[in-house]
Design a protein around this motif. Structure first.
Motif, mmCIF file in Angstrom:
data_model
loop_
_atom_site.group_PDB
_atom_site.id
_atom_site.type_symbol
_atom_site.label_atom_id
_atom_site.label_comp_id
_atom_site.label_asym_id
_atom_site.label_seq_id
_atom_site.Cartn_x
_atom_site.Cartn_y
_atom_site.Cartn_z
ATOM 1 N N LEU A 57 -3.947 3.384 -5.956
ATOM 2 C CA LEU A 57 -4.253 4.680 -6.331
ATOM 3 C C LEU A 57 -5.014 4.777 -7.253
ATOM 4 O O LEU A 57 -5.637 4.379 -8.253
ATOM 5 C CB LEU A 57 -3.134 5.162 -6.572
ATOM 6 C CG LEU A 57 -2.724 6.797 -6.070
ATOM 7 C CD1 LEU A 57 -2.385 6.993 -5.128
ATOM 8 C CD2 LEU A 57 -1.896 7.142 -6.891
ATOM 9 N N GLY A 77 -2.892 1.417 1.328
ATOM 10 C CA GLY A 77 -1.443 1.864 1.226
ATOM 11 C C GLY A 77 -1.600 0.817 2.380
ATOM 12 O O GLY A 77 -1.714 0.664 3.264
ATOM 13 N N LEU A 129 -0.638 -0.369 -7.836
ATOM 14 C CA LEU A 129 0.751 -0.013 -7.524
ATOM 15 C C LEU A 129 2.311 -0.135 -7.503
ATOM 16 O O LEU A 129 2.401 -1.127 -6.837
ATOM 17 C CB LEU A 129 1.191 1.336 -7.329
ATOM 18 C CG LEU A 129 0.397 3.038 -7.354
ATOM 19 C CD1 LEU A 129 0.679 3.901 -6.132
ATOM 20 C CD2 LEU A 129 0.475 2.877 -9.222
ATOM 21 N N VAL A 141 7.760 5.459 -5.161
ATOM 22 C CA VAL A 141 6.444 4.607 -4.772
ATOM 23 C C VAL A 141 6.796 4.092 -3.092
ATOM 24 O O VAL A 141 5.717 5.257 -2.018
ATOM 25 C CB VAL A 141 5.801 3.471 -4.716
ATOM 26 C CG1 VAL A 141 4.713 2.984 -4.309
ATOM 27 C CG2 VAL A 141 5.041 3.450 -6.572
ATOM 28 N N THR A 142 7.548 3.385 -2.503
ATOM 29 C CA THR A 142 8.234 3.599 -1.339
ATOM 30 C C THR A 142 8.485 4.794 -0.804
ATOM 31 O O THR A 142 8.166 5.506 0.721
ATOM 32 C CB THR A 142 9.672 2.787 -1.510
ATOM 33 O OG1 THR A 142 8.982 0.970 -2.075
ATOM 34 C CG2 THR A 142 10.132 2.608 0.594
ATOM 35 N N ILE A 183 -0.283 -1.344 -2.479
ATOM 36 C CA ILE A 183 -0.609 -0.329 -2.190
ATOM 37 C C ILE A 183 -1.864 0.929 -3.685
ATOM 38 O O ILE A 183 -1.282 0.331 -4.517
ATOM 39 C CB ILE A 183 0.102 0.901 -2.332
ATOM 40 C CG1 ILE A 183 -0.475 2.296 -2.027
ATOM 41 C CG2 ILE A 183 1.258 0.254 -3.947
ATOM 42 C CD1 ILE A 183 0.633 3.141 -2.120
ATOM 43 N N ALA A 205 5.971 -1.002 -5.852
ATOM 44 C CA ALA A 205 6.273 -1.056 -4.459
ATOM 45 C C ALA A 205 7.935 -0.482 -5.254
ATOM 46 O O ALA A 205 8.766 -1.112 -4.722
ATOM 47 C CB ALA A 205 6.386 -2.087 -3.650
ATOM 48 N N LEU A 257 -5.746 7.295 -1.693
ATOM 49 C CA LEU A 257 -4.853 5.992 -1.385
ATOM 50 C C LEU A 257 -5.414 4.911 -0.360
ATOM 51 O O LEU A 257 -5.345 4.998 0.733
ATOM 52 C CB LEU A 257 -3.167 7.102 -1.089
ATOM 53 C CG LEU A 257 -1.855 5.941 -1.314
ATOM 54 C CD1 LEU A 257 -0.693 6.471 -1.129
ATOM 55 C CD2 LEU A 257 -1.929 5.513 0.732
#
Length: 334
Positions: A10, A106, A30, A36-37, A8, A32, A104
């Motif tokens: 950002l 992801g 980032l 964040v999750t 992920i 995890a 973002l």
């Protein structure tokens, strides 16, 4: 929720003036971790619940080419996301409504399906009360109102490249303009037309009932059965499957409903998402315009409600009590 984050990234776009969108790019992915999750799970949940349009990559899509290279290991995910954010900024800057936001990327798995979700999220101000009961301001990502979002079903894209539905996106809050710039950024075009599929289903149901010479009540009961199945699929977050729908319905004559649709060439997919507003037409008539809004059960047409196509006039026999009270008060006040 069994959501597993792979990678992920950002980044941020900041609007400095009418012509400038400045980029702030992270130097690392980032982690995890739990926050964040939780954020990705919420974004996945909110996005999955919204009505989406379907698309597919154009042959000349720069994003698709960059994504292929990333999937092959020729480029890392962070570099891919940084370059893509630059292209997104360039597309967005062409429009007068351009605003900044958190960008973002992801890459995650959910129920054995691999996804890439791309979103532009807005930050909002709010108030918080700490343990000492002091009030301070705070910023939060407005995930519930995110409307610049696209998701690529990587599993579908790579295993079925001829698919017209591996990419989904939201239409956006200002109509086609948001969809246009995001589609330009993705290098994609509209694919599966969900509303057209649902309209085709409704037409097939009506034609099937007409061929079987059902009377009004029999036809409406059949439409209710179709609606019941489709609504259950919609509530469960599942798609309409033509074969299972046909198995729910009693055959009219020698042909099943599925066989009828195939024979008559309605061009319905084996499965497609349910469209709530279109499916309501199976049991209701509804419309609005010119200051008038009407909504009534289909069974009432020809019984309490009559339409004269020559004069485009509806005659209603027996008004709802609350409407009748309002009309009587209005008439008495004159």
């Amino acid at each position: 929720m069994s959501l597993d984050i792979d990678q992920i990234a950002l980044h941020q776009m900041i609007k400095r003036d009418e012509q400038t969108l400045e980029l702030v790019l992270r130097e690392s992915l980032l982690p995890a971790n739990a926050p964040v999750t939780a954020m990705m799970e919420e974004l996945h949940r909110v996005y999955s619940a919204k009505n989406k349009a379907y698309g597919l990559f154009n042959e000349e899509s720069e994003l698709a080419e960059a994504l292929r290279n990333c999937r092959k290991g020729e480029d890392d995910f962070l570099a891919f996301s940084r370059a893509a954010t630059g292209r997104l900024r360039d597309e967005l800057a062409k429009y007068s409504f351009a605003e900044g936001g958190i960008v973002l990327f992801g890459h995650y798995r959910y129920l054995a399906v691999e996804y890439l979700l791309i979103a532009v999220l807005n930050s909002q101000n709010s108030m918080r009360v700490n343990e000492e009961l002091d009030i301070s301001s705070t910023h939060y990502l407005d995930i519930n109102h995110a409307d610049i979002v696209a998701r690529i079903d990587l599993t579908e894209w790579e295993t079925n490249p001829e698919s017209t539905r591996y990419l989904t996106f939201l239409k956006g809050r200002v109509g086609r303009k948001v969809a246009d710039f995001f589609m330009d950024f993705l290098g994609a075009s509209v694919g599966l037309d969900t509303k057209a599929q649902n309209r085709g289903l409704l037409q097939a149901v009506d034609d099937y009932c007409q061929e079987a010479s059902l009377d009004k009540n029999e036809r409406q009961n059949y439409r209710k059965q179709v609606y019941s199945y489709c609504n259950e699929q919609l509530q469960a977050g599942e798609e309409i499957e033509l074969k299972s729908l046909s198995e729910e319905l009693a055959p009219l004559g020698e042909k099943t409903f599925e066989a009828f649709t195939q024979e008559q060439g309605y061009e319905l997919e084996d499965r497609f998402p349910a469209d709530r507003s279109t499916l309501r037409q199976l049991t209701k008539f509804a419309g609005s315009g010119g200051g008038v809004t009407l909504n009534f059960d289909a069974m009432l047409l020809g019984e309490r409600i009559f339409w004269d196509p020559a004069t485009d006039t509806l005659t209603i026999k027996g008004t709802p009590p609350n409407l009748r009270d309002q009309l009587q008060r209005h008439s008495g006040g004159k």
